[in-house]
Design a protein around this motif. Sequence first.
Motif, PDB file in Angstrom:
ATOM      1  N   GLN A  83      -1.078  -7.403 -10.120  1.00 59.27           N
ATOM      2  CA  GLN A  83      -2.360  -7.691 -10.757  1.00 59.27           C
ATOM      3  C   GLN A  83      -2.205  -7.889 -12.258  1.00 59.27           C
ATOM      4  O   GLN A  83      -2.900  -8.700 -12.873  1.00 59.27           O
ATOM      5  N   THR A  84      -1.252  -7.140 -12.884  1.00 60.23           N
ATOM      6  CA  THR A  84      -1.010  -7.293 -14.321  1.00 60.23           C
ATOM      7  C   THR A  84      -0.489  -8.692 -14.612  1.00 60.23           C
ATOM      8  O   THR A  84      -0.906  -9.356 -15.579  1.00 60.23           O
ATOM      9  N   GLU A  85       0.441  -9.166 -13.787  1.00 57.64           N
ATOM     10  CA  GLU A  85       0.981 -10.513 -13.972  1.00 57.64           C
ATOM     11  C   GLU A  85      -0.107 -11.570 -13.767  1.00 57.64           C
ATOM     12  O   GLU A  85      -0.179 -12.564 -14.493  1.00 57.64           O
ATOM     13  N   LYS A  86      -0.930 -11.323 -12.774  1.00 58.80           N
ATOM     14  CA  LYS A  86      -2.010 -12.278 -12.534  1.00 58.80           C
ATOM     15  C   LYS A  86      -2.979 -12.316 -13.710  1.00 58.80           C
ATOM     16  O   LYS A  86      -3.436 -13.392 -14.123  1.00 58.80           O
ATOM     17  N   LEU A  87      -3.277 -11.147 -14.304  1.00 52.67           N
ATOM     18  CA  LEU A  87      -4.158 -11.097 -15.473  1.00 52.67           C
ATOM     19  C   LEU A  87      -3.544 -11.838 -16.661  1.00 52.67           C
ATOM     20  O   LEU A  87      -4.237 -12.569 -17.381  1.00 52.67           O
ATOM     21  N   ARG A  88      -2.228 -11.656 -16.853  1.00 51.43           N
ATOM     22  CA  ARG A  88      -1.569 -12.355 -17.961  1.00 51.43           C
ATOM     23  C   ARG A  88      -1.646 -13.866 -17.766  1.00 51.43           C
ATOM     24  O   ARG A  88      -1.921 -14.610 -18.724  1.00 51.43           O
ATOM     25  N   ASP A  89      -1.378 -14.320 -16.535  1.00 50.19           N
ATOM     26  CA  ASP A  89      -1.446 -15.769 -16.275  1.00 50.19           C
ATOM     27  C   ASP A  89      -2.852 -16.311 -16.525  1.00 50.19           C
ATOM     28  O   ASP A  89      -3.031 -17.394 -17.111  1.00 50.19           O
ATOM     29  N   LEU A  90      -3.818 -15.553 -16.078  1.00 53.63           N
ATOM     30  CA  LEU A  90      -5.202 -16.006 -16.287  1.00 53.63           C
ATOM     31  C   LEU A  90      -5.569 -16.031 -17.758  1.00 53.63           C
ATOM     32  O   LEU A  90      -6.278 -16.933 -18.229  1.00 53.63           O
ATOM     33  N   THR A  91      -5.048 -15.031 -18.526  1.00 53.74           N
ATOM     34  CA  THR A  91      -5.332 -14.988 -19.969  1.00 53.74           C
ATOM     35  C   THR A  91      -4.721 -16.190 -20.672  1.00 53.74           C
ATOM     36  O   THR A  91      -5.346 -16.833 -21.533  1.00 53.74           O
ATOM     37  N   LEU A  92      -3.471 -16.524 -20.334  1.00 52.25           N
ATOM     38  CA  LEU A  92      -2.819 -17.687 -20.934  1.00 52.25           C
ATOM     39  C   LEU A  92      -3.571 -18.976 -20.585  1.00 52.25           C
ATOM     40  O   LEU A  92      -3.765 -19.853 -21.435  1.00 52.25           O
ATOM     41  N   THR A  93      -3.963 -19.058 -19.323  1.00 53.29           N
ATOM     42  CA  THR A  93      -4.713 -20.251 -18.904  1.00 53.29           C
ATOM     43  C   THR A  93      -6.018 -20.376 -19.680  1.00 53.29           C
ATOM     44  O   THR A  93      -6.405 -21.466 -20.125  1.00 53.29           O
ATOM     45  N   PHE A 125       0.828  -1.201   0.000  1.00 57.25           N
ATOM     46  CA  PHE A 125       0.000   0.000   0.000  1.00 57.25           C
ATOM     47  C   PHE A 125       0.872   1.264   0.000  1.00 57.25           C
ATOM     48  O   PHE A 125       0.434   2.344  -0.415  1.00 57.25           O
ATOM     49  N   LYS A 126       2.095   1.136   0.539  1.00 56.63           N
ATOM     50  CA  LYS A 126       3.011   2.269   0.520  1.00 56.63           C
ATOM     51  C   LYS A 126       3.633   2.463  -0.863  1.00 56.63           C
ATOM     52  O   LYS A 126       4.127   3.537  -1.188  1.00 56.63           O
ATOM     53  N   ASN A 127       3.633   1.412  -1.689  1.00 52.52           N
ATOM     54  CA  ASN A 127       4.132   1.500  -3.061  1.00 52.52           C
ATOM     55  C   ASN A 127       3.062   0.914  -3.983  1.00 52.52           C
ATOM     56  O   ASN A 127       3.079  -0.274  -4.293  1.00 52.52           O
ATOM     57  N   PRO A 128       2.118   1.725  -4.461  1.00 49.05           N
ATOM     58  CA  PRO A 128       0.984   1.210  -5.239  1.00 49.05           C
ATOM     59  C   PRO A 128       1.385   0.523  -6.539  1.00 49.05           C
ATOM     60  O   PRO A 128       0.647  -0.325  -7.051  1.00 49.05           O
ATOM     61  N   ASN A 129       2.575   0.887  -7.090  1.00 44.91           N
ATOM     62  CA  ASN A 129       2.988   0.250  -8.350  1.00 44.91           C
ATOM     63  C   ASN A 129       3.135  -1.258  -8.189  1.00 44.91           C
ATOM     64  O   ASN A 129       2.949  -2.024  -9.145  1.00 44.91           O
ATOM     65  N   LEU A 130       3.524  -1.682  -7.000  1.00 46.33           N
ATOM     66  CA  LEU A 130       3.653  -3.118  -6.771  1.00 46.33           C
ATOM     67  C   LEU A 130       2.313  -3.823  -6.926  1.00 46.33           C
ATOM     68  O   LEU A 130       2.239  -4.930  -7.465  1.00 46.33           O
ATOM     69  N   LEU A 131       1.277  -3.197  -6.444  1.00 42.13           N
ATOM     70  CA  LEU A 131      -0.055  -3.778  -6.596  1.00 42.13           C
ATOM     71  C   LEU A 131      -0.440  -3.886  -8.061  1.00 42.13           C
ATOM     72  O   LEU A 131      -0.981  -4.907  -8.513  1.00 42.13           O
TER      73      LEU A 131
END
Length: 446
Positions: free
Chosen positions: A313-323, A303-309
């Motif tokens: 989430q971007t990586e999670k979206l990519r994994d879900l798209t590939l799946t 929460f102190k570094n929002p870019n990490l969030l």
Amino acid sequence: MDSTKYLSVQSLTKYIKYKFEKDPYLQRVFLKGELSNVKHHTNGHIYFSIKDDRSVISAVMFRYDAEKLNFKPEEGQNVLLAGNITLYEARGQYQIYVKEMQIDGIGQLFLKLEQNKELLKKKGYLNPEHKKPIPAFPEHIAIVSSSTSAAIKDMITTLSRRYPLVKVTLLNTYVQGGRSQESVLTNLSRADKLGADTVILARGGGSIEDLWTFNELEVALQVFNMNTPVITGVGHETDITLVDYVSDLRAPTPTAAAEQAVPNMRDLHLRLGELKRQSDSLLLTKIDRSKKHLESLSNYYKFKNPNLLYTEQTEKLRDLTLTLDNYMSMSLREHRYTLDKTKASLSYNNPAPRIKDSQAERLRTEDELKRRMKALLGQKAERLAGNINMLESVSPVQILKRGYSYTTFNNKIVTEAENLKVGDMIETSFNRGTVSAKVTEVNTDD
């Protein structure tokens, strides 16, 4: 004959009546016996006979005294009564004017109570499933009781003290005496139509004779058939009447009936206070937990570094798209395989070739059937022609054509001359035409 020494029937009757009324022993007579020929007149008087094993006395109880009775006189009841003996002049019959009457023997009343209870039990009226629930927070209570009794004052005081929010309607009712049964029945019916939440049927204590109205079968049935829940509080704690068995709730006393009809406001306040304390405690605990959770989240490094969030989430979206792509591709391959397999199965099982072969076989069978039918018809025609020739060879018509004839008498063929006699009319048939003739000579020589 001196008629002056003879009394009229009226004079003798009046004299005897005078003797009855002046006799001190007949002014207060106590009798016991069995009621017979009981008739309740519309004017309130009761006419009956009192009898024992050997004698019968006519009796009448006028309305003023009858209204004081705590039971309804009926045929066959054993009673104790008090009154004065008098003479009814119109019939010259002595009778007793009854001033007081009571049931002879409490045991008889208890026996009748048990009989009524057994009858209700056999009909299932005492079963728990017939009991209606008593409303926990009633808005309106109807009380069927006497307005002059001490019990009603205690009841109203109890209701006002325990639950002042409830509306109370008192239906003033005779609870003892000859008019009590009708009064209780009428007011129970009225109470059932008031729209009240609960009906309380109550009266103070007394002997079994005093409480007998509440042991009457008709009153018990009225309580059972009420649409409004009924609480009964009749007599003392040890008094159990017939209505107690069929009511929805039995209280030991009238005051106890009032207590059971409404909640205690003091208990409600205590309960509400306890619930408020529990609610406040739960709310404070939840607020404290939520506060601690919020503090832990505020210290979370992401929460102190929002870019990490965002990156996560971007990586999670990519994994879900590939799946999802892999799943769709695999699913399409499986469906194509299934489709190809289904097509091959349909092609193998195509009925068109079998239909064509069946049609050709049908044509061959049809030609063969026609050929066999033609041959069979030829054979049958030849056989028919032969049978016709054979029939013609033995036909009487053919014989007639060759010059023969036959003779009939009375429509019967004549085969021998001896069957005829001179004078008979005969008819001879030829190939064409007939001849009628009269026999002039009969020759039976061979």
